[in-house]
Design a protein around this motif. Structure first.
Motif, PDB file in Angstrom:
ATOM      1  N   GLY A  37       0.810  -1.204   0.000  1.00  0.00           N
ATOM      2  CA  GLY A  37       0.000   0.000   0.000  1.00  0.00           C
ATOM      3  C   GLY A  37       0.846   1.258   0.000  1.00  0.00           C
ATOM      4  O   GLY A  37       1.856   1.343   0.699  1.00  0.00           O
ATOM      5  N   SER A  38       0.444   2.239  -0.814  1.00  0.00           N
ATOM      6  CA  SER A  38       1.138   3.518  -0.848  1.00  0.00           C
ATOM      7  C   SER A  38       0.169   4.586  -1.340  1.00  0.00           C
ATOM      8  O   SER A  38      -0.933   4.285  -1.791  1.00  0.00           O
ATOM      9  N   PHE A  39       0.620   5.844  -1.282  1.00  0.00           N
ATOM     10  CA  PHE A  39      -0.199   6.961  -1.718  1.00  0.00           C
ATOM     11  C   PHE A  39       0.032   7.319  -3.190  1.00  0.00           C
ATOM     12  O   PHE A  39      -0.418   8.368  -3.644  1.00  0.00           O
ATOM     13  N   THR A  40       0.712   6.445  -3.916  1.00  0.00           N
ATOM     14  CA  THR A  40       1.035   6.744  -5.314  1.00  0.00           C
ATOM     15  C   THR A  40      -0.208   7.048  -6.139  1.00  0.00           C
ATOM     16  O   THR A  40      -0.218   7.966  -6.965  1.00  0.00           O
ATOM     17  N   ASN A  41      -1.267   6.283  -5.920  1.00  0.00           N
ATOM     18  CA  ASN A  41      -2.499   6.457  -6.703  1.00  0.00           C
ATOM     19  C   ASN A  41      -3.544   7.320  -6.013  1.00  0.00           C
ATOM     20  O   ASN A  41      -4.683   7.406  -6.487  1.00  0.00           O
ATOM     21  N   CYS A  42      -3.190   7.941  -4.921  1.00  0.00           N
ATOM     22  CA  CYS A  42      -4.132   8.805  -4.202  1.00  0.00           C
ATOM     23  C   CYS A  42      -4.315  10.101  -4.984  1.00  0.00           C
ATOM     24  O   CYS A  42      -3.334  10.753  -5.376  1.00  0.00           O
ATOM     25  N   GLY A  43      -5.555  10.488  -5.215  1.00  0.00           N
ATOM     26  CA  GLY A  43      -5.833  11.684  -6.010  1.00  0.00           C
ATOM     27  C   GLY A  43      -5.771  12.987  -5.243  1.00  0.00           C
ATOM     28  O   GLY A  43      -5.827  14.060  -5.836  1.00  0.00           O
ATOM     29  N   SER A  44      -5.656  12.934  -3.924  1.00  0.00           N
ATOM     30  CA  SER A  44      -5.641  14.159  -3.109  1.00  0.00           C
ATOM     31  C   SER A  44      -4.226  14.714  -3.006  1.00  0.00           C
ATOM     32  O   SER A  44      -3.276  13.964  -2.771  1.00  0.00           O
ATOM     33  N   ARG A  45      -4.109  16.007  -3.156  1.00  0.00           N
ATOM     34  CA  ARG A  45      -2.832  16.693  -3.014  1.00  0.00           C
ATOM     35  C   ARG A  45      -3.056  17.963  -2.188  1.00  0.00           C
ATOM     36  O   ARG A  45      -4.136  18.536  -2.166  1.00  0.00           O
ATOM     37  N   PHE A  46      -1.998  18.411  -1.524  1.00  0.00           N
ATOM     38  CA  PHE A  46      -2.113  19.599  -0.665  1.00  0.00           C
ATOM     39  C   PHE A  46      -0.936  20.518  -0.923  1.00  0.00           C
ATOM     40  O   PHE A  46       0.224  20.107  -0.848  1.00  0.00           O
ATOM     41  N   GLY A  47      -1.268  21.801  -1.216  1.00  0.00           N
ATOM     42  CA  GLY A  47      -0.225  22.757  -1.544  1.00  0.00           C
ATOM     43  C   GLY A  47       0.098  23.756  -0.454  1.00  0.00           C
ATOM     44  O   GLY A  47       0.951  24.624  -0.647  1.00  0.00           O
ATOM     45  N   GLY A  48      -0.609  23.659   0.684  1.00  0.00           N
ATOM     46  CA  GLY A  48      -0.296  24.566   1.787  1.00  0.00           C
ATOM     47  C   GLY A  48      -1.306  25.668   2.000  1.00  0.00           C
ATOM     48  O   GLY A  48      -0.988  26.713   2.590  1.00  0.00           O
ATOM     49  N   GLU A  69      -7.022   1.209   1.231  1.00  0.00           N
ATOM     50  CA  GLU A  69      -5.857   0.509   0.690  1.00  0.00           C
ATOM     51  C   GLU A  69      -5.084  -0.275   1.748  1.00  0.00           C
ATOM     52  O   GLU A  69      -4.084  -0.909   1.433  1.00  0.00           O
ATOM     53  N   HIS A  70      -5.547  -0.222   2.998  1.00  0.00           N
ATOM     54  CA  HIS A  70      -4.900  -0.953   4.097  1.00  0.00           C
ATOM     55  C   HIS A  70      -3.413  -0.580   4.231  1.00  0.00           C
ATOM     56  O   HIS A  70      -2.540  -1.447   4.374  1.00  0.00           O
ATOM     57  N   ILE A  71      -3.145   0.695   4.153  1.00  0.00           N
ATOM     58  CA  ILE A  71      -1.768   1.170   4.284  1.00  0.00           C
ATOM     59  C   ILE A  71      -1.410   1.275   5.768  1.00  0.00           C
ATOM     60  O   ILE A  71      -2.122   1.906   6.536  1.00  0.00           O
ATOM     61  N   LYS A  72      -0.322   0.665   6.143  1.00  0.00           N
ATOM     62  CA  LYS A  72       0.109   0.707   7.534  1.00  0.00           C
ATOM     63  C   LYS A  72       0.546   2.115   7.909  1.00  0.00           C
ATOM     64  O   LYS A  72       0.992   2.889   7.057  1.00  0.00           O
ATOM     65  N   ASP A  73       0.451   2.431   9.203  1.00  0.00           N
ATOM     66  CA  ASP A  73       0.811   3.777   9.660  1.00  0.00           C
ATOM     67  C   ASP A  73       2.238   4.148   9.290  1.00  0.00           C
ATOM     68  O   ASP A  73       2.502   5.270   8.831  1.00  0.00           O
ATOM     69  N   GLU A  74       3.162   3.205   9.492  1.00  0.00           N
ATOM     70  CA  GLU A  74       4.565   3.521   9.205  1.00  0.00           C
ATOM     71  C   GLU A  74       4.795   3.747   7.708  1.00  0.00           C
ATOM     72  O   GLU A  74       5.590   4.613   7.308  1.00  0.00           O
ATOM     73  N   ASP A  75       4.085   2.985   6.859  1.00  0.00           N
ATOM     74  CA  ASP A  75       4.213   3.191   5.412  1.00  0.00           C
ATOM     75  C   ASP A  75       3.570   4.512   4.991  1.00  0.00           C
ATOM     76  O   ASP A  75       4.075   5.210   4.109  1.00  0.00           O
ATOM     77  N   ALA A  76       2.443   4.837   5.626  1.00  0.00           N
ATOM     78  CA  ALA A  76       1.769   6.094   5.317  1.00  0.00           C
ATOM     79  C   ALA A  76       2.649   7.284   5.700  1.00  0.00           C
ATOM     80  O   ALA A  76       2.723   8.278   4.969  1.00  0.00           O
ATOM     81  N   LEU A  77       3.315   7.187   6.827  1.00  0.00           N
ATOM     82  CA  LEU A  77       4.181   8.270   7.285  1.00  0.00           C
ATOM     83  C   LEU A  77       5.355   8.466   6.323  1.00  0.00           C
ATOM     84  O   LEU A  77       5.723   9.596   6.005  1.00  0.00           O
ATOM     85  N   ARG A  78       5.917   7.364   5.828  1.00  0.00           N
ATOM     86  CA  ARG A  78       7.028   7.465   4.879  1.00  0.00           C
ATOM     87  C   ARG A  78       6.575   8.034   3.531  1.00  0.00           C
ATOM     88  O   ARG A  78       7.333   8.723   2.857  1.00  0.00           O
ATOM     89  N   GLY A  79       5.332   7.750   3.154  1.00  0.00           N
ATOM     90  CA  GLY A  79       4.880   8.159   1.827  1.00  0.00           C
ATOM     91  C   GLY A  79       4.060   9.427   1.768  1.00  0.00           C
ATOM     92  O   GLY A  79       3.650   9.845   0.673  1.00  0.00           O
ATOM     93  N   ILE A  80       3.818  10.072   2.902  1.00  0.00           N
ATOM     94  CA  ILE A  80       2.951  11.248   2.893  1.00  0.00           C
ATOM     95  C   ILE A  80       3.540  12.399   2.082  1.00  0.00           C
ATOM     96  O   ILE A  80       2.802  13.241   1.549  1.00  0.00           O
ATOM     97  N   SER A  81       4.863  12.432   1.922  1.00  0.00           N
ATOM     98  CA  SER A  81       5.484  13.510   1.147  1.00  0.00           C
ATOM     99  C   SER A  81       5.036  13.493  -0.308  1.00  0.00           C
ATOM    100  O   SER A  81       5.107  14.515  -1.006  1.00  0.00           O
ATOM    101  N   LEU A  82       4.548  12.340  -0.793  1.00  0.00           N
ATOM    102  CA  LEU A  82       4.053  12.248  -2.169  1.00  0.00           C
ATOM    103  C   LEU A  82       2.822  13.130  -2.381  1.00  0.00           C
ATOM    104  O   LEU A  82       2.497  13.476  -3.520  1.00  0.00           O
ATOM    105  N   LEU A  83       2.131  13.472  -1.303  1.00  0.00           N
ATOM    106  CA  LEU A  83       0.875  14.214  -1.401  1.00  0.00           C
ATOM    107  C   LEU A  83       1.062  15.723  -1.298  1.00  0.00           C
ATOM    108  O   LEU A  83       0.111  16.475  -1.470  1.00  0.00           O
ATOM    109  N   PHE A  84       2.283  16.179  -1.010  1.00  0.00           N
ATOM    110  CA  PHE A  84       2.543  17.605  -0.832  1.00  0.00           C
ATOM    111  C   PHE A  84       3.162  18.220  -2.090  1.00  0.00           C
ATOM    112  O   PHE A  84       3.899  17.566  -2.819  1.00  0.00           O
ATOM    113  N   TYR A  85       2.870  19.514  -2.305  1.00  0.00           N
ATOM    114  CA  TYR A  85       3.533  20.265  -3.368  1.00  0.00           C
ATOM    115  C   TYR A  85       3.613  21.731  -2.939  1.00  0.00           C
ATOM    116  O   TYR A  85       2.974  22.148  -1.975  1.00  0.00           O
ATOM    117  N   ASP A  86       4.420  22.499  -3.644  1.00  0.00           N
ATOM    118  CA  ASP A  86       4.612  23.932  -3.365  1.00  0.00           C
ATOM    119  C   ASP A  86       4.977  24.166  -1.898  1.00  0.00           C
ATOM    120  O   ASP A  86       5.886  23.523  -1.388  1.00  0.00           O
TER     121      ASP A  86
END
Length: 246
Positions: A37-48, A69-86
Motif C-alpha cells: 500500500g502507498s499513496f502513489t495512486n491517491c488523487g488528493s494533493r495539498f499545496g499549503g 488501501e490498508h496502508i500501515k501507519d509507518e508506510d503512510a508516514l514514509r509516503g505522505i510527502s508524495l501528497l505535498f507540493y509547493d
C-alpha cells in the motif's frame, strides 16, 4: 527405508528437512511479503492552503484512502510527502523529524495550516453576514453549520444552533416559516425549499392583467407609464402622441 516403512515421526522429520533445504536455496521466497500500500495512486494533493475546510477535506480524503488501501501507519508516514507540493512540500522538509507517528503528521498539518480558532472569533464570523438576496437557503445554512462545527464539542445542541441561524435568515423566509414550527435543520430546509418553489412559480407565471381602453368599466385599474394617469395605457396616451407630434 521406504515411505511405507517410515513412522509418522520420521515422515515429519523428512518434510522439515525439505523445507529447510528450500529456504536455503531461495531465502527471498521465505521472507514475509512487504506492504504494497502507498499513496502513489491517491488523487488528493495539498499545496499549503491556510484554510480550515481545505485542510479538513484533504485529511479526510487521505485517511479514507489509507483505510481502503490498508496502508500501515509507518508506510503512510514514509509516503505522505508524495501528497505535498509547493509550500506544503517545503514545510514538510523542515518538520518531518517531528512526526514520529502518522497521527503526529496529521496534527502537524492541522496546527500549522488550520489552527483552532477561538470561540469568540467563530461567533463573529457566524453573525458577520445575514442571508442576502439571491443566496439559496441550502448554501447559507451549510456555511453557518460548518462554522458551528468548529466550536468546542457539546457547546450547542441542534435547537440552539437553529436559534442562532434563524435570526440571520432573509426576512422573506421568516415571514413564511415560524420559528416554533421548526424542530430540526431538516424541517427548516424542507419548509424553506417550499417557499423558494412558490416564489419561483410566482415570478415565472404571473396572473395576466386585463387590457382595457379608456372609459371601460375596468379602466381605473390601468395606469399609463408615460403620464401616470389611470384609465389608459402608454399605447393610447394622447399626451405622449402630442409630445411626439402626432
Amino acid at each position: 527405508m521406504s515411505l511405507v516403512q517410515m513412522t509418522t515421526e520420521q515422515l515429519q522429520q523428512l518434510i522439515e528437512a525439505v523445507k529447510v533445504a528450500a529456504i536455503a536455496d531461495n531465502p527471498v521466497a521465505s521472507a514475509p511479503a512487504p506492504s504494497k500500500g502507498s499513496f502513489t495512486n491517491c488523487g488528493s494533493r495539498f499545496g499549503g492552503e491556510r484554510d480550515h475546510y481545505a485542510v479538513e477535506e484533504f485529511i479526510t480524503s487521505v485517511e479514507t484512502f489509507k483505510d481502503i488501501e490498508h496502508i500501515k501507519d509507518e508506510d503512510a508516514l514514509r509516503g505522505i510527502s508524495l501528497l505535498f507540493y509547493d509550500l506544503a512540500s517545503t514545510w514538510w522538509q523542515g518538520v518531518k523529524r517531528e512526526a514520529k507517528t502518522w497521527n503526529d503528521a496529521v496534527e502537524l498539518i492541522r496546527s500549522h495550516f488550520a489552527p483552532t480558532k477561538p470561540a469568540y472569533q467563530i461567533y463573529m464570523e457566524i453573525f458577520q453576514h445575514n442571508q442576502g438576496t439571491g443566496i439559496g437557503i441550502d448554501t447559507f445554512v451549510l456555511a453557518k453549520r460548518a462554522l458551528l462545527a468548529q466550536l468546542p464539542e457539546g457547546r450547542h445542541n441542534e435547537e440552539s444552533e437553529i436559534d442562532l441561524i434563524y435570526g440571520l435568515l432573509n426576512v422573506d423566509y421568516r415571514k413564511h416559516i415560524a420559528r416554533h414550527d421548526v424542530k430540526t435543520f431538516k424541517d427548516l430546509l424542507e419548509k424553506a425549499r417550499i417557499v423558494e418553489h412558490n416564489d419561483t412559480e410566482t415570478f415565472e407565471d404571473p396572473a395576466p392583467k386585463p387590457s382595457t381602453e379608456r372609459g371601460s368599466g375596468l379602466g381605473g385599474r390601468n395606469r399609463c407609464s408615460y403620464c401616470s394617469y389611470r384609465g389608459h395605457t402608454i399605447e393610447n396616451c394622447r399626451k405622449k402622441k402630442s409630445a411626439e407630434g402626432h
